[in-house]
Design an enzyme around this catalytic site. Structure first.
Site, PDB file in Angstrom:
ATOM      1  N   ARG A 184      69.849 -69.450  12.862  1.00  0.00           N
ATOM      2  CA  ARG A 184      70.390 -68.622  13.958  1.00  0.00           C
ATOM      3  C   ARG A 184      69.824 -69.031  15.314  1.00  0.00           C
ATOM      4  O   ARG A 184      70.507 -68.918  16.329  1.00  0.00           O
ATOM      5  CB  ARG A 184      70.064 -67.151  13.711  1.00  0.00           C
ATOM      6  CG  ARG A 184      70.845 -66.583  12.568  1.00  0.00           C
ATOM      7  CD  ARG A 184      70.436 -65.166  12.281  1.00  0.00           C
ATOM      8  NE  ARG A 184      71.289 -64.620  11.232  1.00  0.00           N
ATOM      9  CZ  ARG A 184      71.430 -63.337  10.983  1.00  0.00           C
ATOM     10  NH1 ARG A 184      70.761 -62.453  11.692  1.00  0.00           N
ATOM     11  NH2 ARG A 184      72.216 -62.921  10.023  1.00  0.00           N
TER      12      ARG A 184
ATOM     13  N   LYS B 248      79.568 -52.793  -4.504  1.00  0.00           N
ATOM     14  CA  LYS B 248      80.124 -51.455  -4.287  1.00  0.00           C
ATOM     15  C   LYS B 248      81.579 -51.427  -3.829  1.00  0.00           C
ATOM     16  O   LYS B 248      81.936 -52.022  -2.827  1.00  0.00           O
ATOM     17  CB  LYS B 248      79.276 -50.739  -3.235  1.00  0.00           C
ATOM     18  CG  LYS B 248      77.884 -50.426  -3.707  1.00  0.00           C
ATOM     19  CD  LYS B 248      77.303 -49.253  -2.921  1.00  0.00           C
ATOM     20  CE  LYS B 248      75.817 -49.120  -3.140  1.00  0.00           C
ATOM     21  NZ  LYS B 248      75.030 -49.963  -2.224  1.00  0.00           N
TER      22      LYS B 248
END
Ligand code: AMP
Length: 373
Positions: free
Chosen positions: A41, A178
Site C-alpha cells: 500500500r 456470511k
C-alpha cells in the site's frame, strides 16, 4: 464516474497538499521494534507523491492504522510506517494516526477543519476507506480544492465499469463465511451477471432453501426466502459436493483429520468446509468461457491446506481463462496470492468493504464528497 483529478487542482507549485492514504499496513515486532511486513500500500502511493512533488507541491500524507478507538495508543503510532516511507521517498511527511482522535471516526467537523487547516489542496487516495463517513474523507473536500488520486480513480473505474459494460458472459463468484454480509451484492450480481457462482459457507443457506440437509454447516435461517428468490432466477450455481469435518474437529490452524466427501446432503454432526471436486470442475467450466469474472470470497476454509482445493481450483481456472478477472479484496486477494496466481489477475481490488459497497450502491460517501455533493 466523473471525479476531479489532480490536473483539476491547477498549478500546485509551492502549495501544501494533504493526501489521505490507506497505510493501514501489517506490522510485526522484530527485536523490540515494530516494522512494516507488507509495504504494497505504501509503494502504491509513491507515483502520486512523486507526481505532486514534480509539480512543485509540498506533500503531507495522513492515514489510520489499526483500531485505537479514538485514543493515542503507542502500539498504533504510525512511526514505523513513517520510517518505512522515509526509506522509500524523501520529503513526504506522514501525520500521526488519524484514529487517535475520536473526531476521525465520529466524522467530527471541527476535527476535519483542524486537519485541513494548514493545507491548500486535498487528494483522496484511500479507496479502501471511502465507504466510511470519516472526517478525513468527508470534511477536506468541503473546504479546499480536492481531487481523486490515480489509484482510487482507477479502482472506481474498474469496478463501476464491470456493472455498466462488462465483456460477456459476465460471471460473478461469491463466497466466504456470511450470507448476511454478501446477500446485498449477490442480489445486484444476479441482476447484472449472466451467471453467479456461490461457494464457501454462504452456499449452505442456498442448500437449506432447496430442502437439503446441511448437517452443522453455516446457515442463516433469516435469509432463506431471499436466497430462494435468487435460486428461482436460474442464474445461480451452487456446489453439489463438499468436503466436511466432524463438528469439533479443529480446522484453520492445526487439525489432522481427513475431511469426508459428501454429495447433495451433509449428515448431522458434520460441517461442510470446502466445495468438492465435481463442483469445482463444473465452476471451472463456467469460468473457461467467461468474458469477465468478478470474484469475492473463498470457496472454503482455504487457509487450511485440507480445505483449500476448491478455492485453489477456482484461482487456477481464473488464471488460465482469457476473461478479464477482477478479484475483490480481502480474503480472495489473499487466496490468489497464496496460490501464486495474483500476477495473472487483471485487477485486484484493495478495499474489500469499499469495493462491495461500490458494486452494490454504485457510489460511496467519499466519492460524493469529492464531487461536492
Ligand atoms: P468473508 O470474510 O465473508 O469473505 O469470509 C472469509 C472466510 O470464510 C475465510 O476465512 C474462510 O475460512 C471462511 N469460510 C469459507 N468457507 C467456509 C465454510 N464453508 N464454513 C466456514 N467458513 C468458511
Amino acid at each position: 464516474m466523473q471525479l476531479p483529478s489532480i490536473d483539476d487542482l491547477g498549478d500546485i507549485s509551492g502549495k501544501r497538499v494533504l493526501v489521505r492514504v490507506d497505510f493501514n499496513v501489517p506490522l510485526a515486532d522484530r527485536q523490540g521494534t515494530l516494522v512494516v511486513t507488507d509495504d504494497f500500500r505504501i509503494r502504491s502511493a509513491l507515483p502520486l507523491f512523486r507526481e505532486l512533488q514534480n509539480r512543485g507541491a509540498q506533500v503531507t500524507a495522513c492515514t489510520h492504522l489499526g483500531r485505537p478507538n479514538g485514543a493515542a495508543v503507542d502500539k498504533y503510532s504510525v512511526k514505523p510506517v513513517r520510517d518505512h516511507l522515509d526509506s522509500l521517498i524523501d520529503g513526504v511527511d506522514l501525520l500521526e494516526n488519524l484514529r487517535f482522535s475520536p473526531g476521525e471516526e465520529g466524522n467530527d467537523r471541527a476535527f476535519g477543519v483542524a486537519l485541513t487547516d494548514s493545507y491548500d489542496c486535498f487528494v483522496n487516495e484511500a479507496f479502501g476507506v471511502s465507504h466510511r463517513e470519516h472526517a478525513s474523507i468527508m470534511v477536506p473536500p468541503t473546504l479546499i480544492p480536492s481531487a481523486a488520486g490515480p489509484n482510487l480513480a482507477h479502482e472506481v473505474e474498474t469496478l463501476t465499469g464491470l456493472l455498466t459494460n462488462p465483456l460477456r458472459p459476465f460471471v460473478a463468484i461469491v463466497g466466504g463465511a456470511k450470507v448476511a454480509d454478501k446477500i446485498g451484492i449477490t442480489k445486484v450480481l444476479v441482476d447484472k451477471a449472466d451467471a453467479v457462482i456461490v461457494g464457501g459457507g454462504m452456499a449452505f443457506t442456498f442448500w437449506k432453501a432447496l430442502g437439503r440437509s446441511i448437517g452443522d454447516s453455516l446457515v442463516d435461517l433469516s435469509r432463506i426466502d431471499e436466497v430462494g428468490e435468487l435460486l428461482a432466477t436460474g442464474r445461480v450455481h451452487i456446489p453439489d459436493d463438499v468436503w466436511a469435518l466432524p463438528v469439533g474437529s479443529p480446522f484453520g490452524v492445526g487439525g489432522e483429520e481427513t475431511p469426508s466427501h459428501f454429495v447433495g446432503n451433509v449428515p448431522d454432526g458434520f460441517m461442510a468446509l470446502d466445495i468438492g471436486p465435481e463442483s469445482a470442475q463444473r465452476f471451472a467450466k463456467i469460468l473457461a468461457t467467461a468474458g469477465t469474472v468478478l470474484w469475492n470470497g473463498p470457496m472454503g476454509v482455504f487457509e487450511d491446506p485440507r480445505l483449500a482445493s476448491g478455492t485453489r481450483l477456482i484461482a487456477e481456472a481464473l488464471a488460465t481463462s482469457k476473461a478479464i478477472s477482477v478479484v475483490g479484496g480481502g480474503d480472495s486477494a489473499a487466496a490468489v496470492e497464496q496460490f501464486g496466481v495474483a500476477e495473472r489477475m487483471s485487477f485486484i481490488s484493495t478495499g474489500g468493504g469499499a469495493s462491495l459497497e461500490l458494486l452494490e450502491y454504485g457510489d460511496l460517501p467519499g466519492l460524493r464528497a469529492l464531487r461536492g455533493e
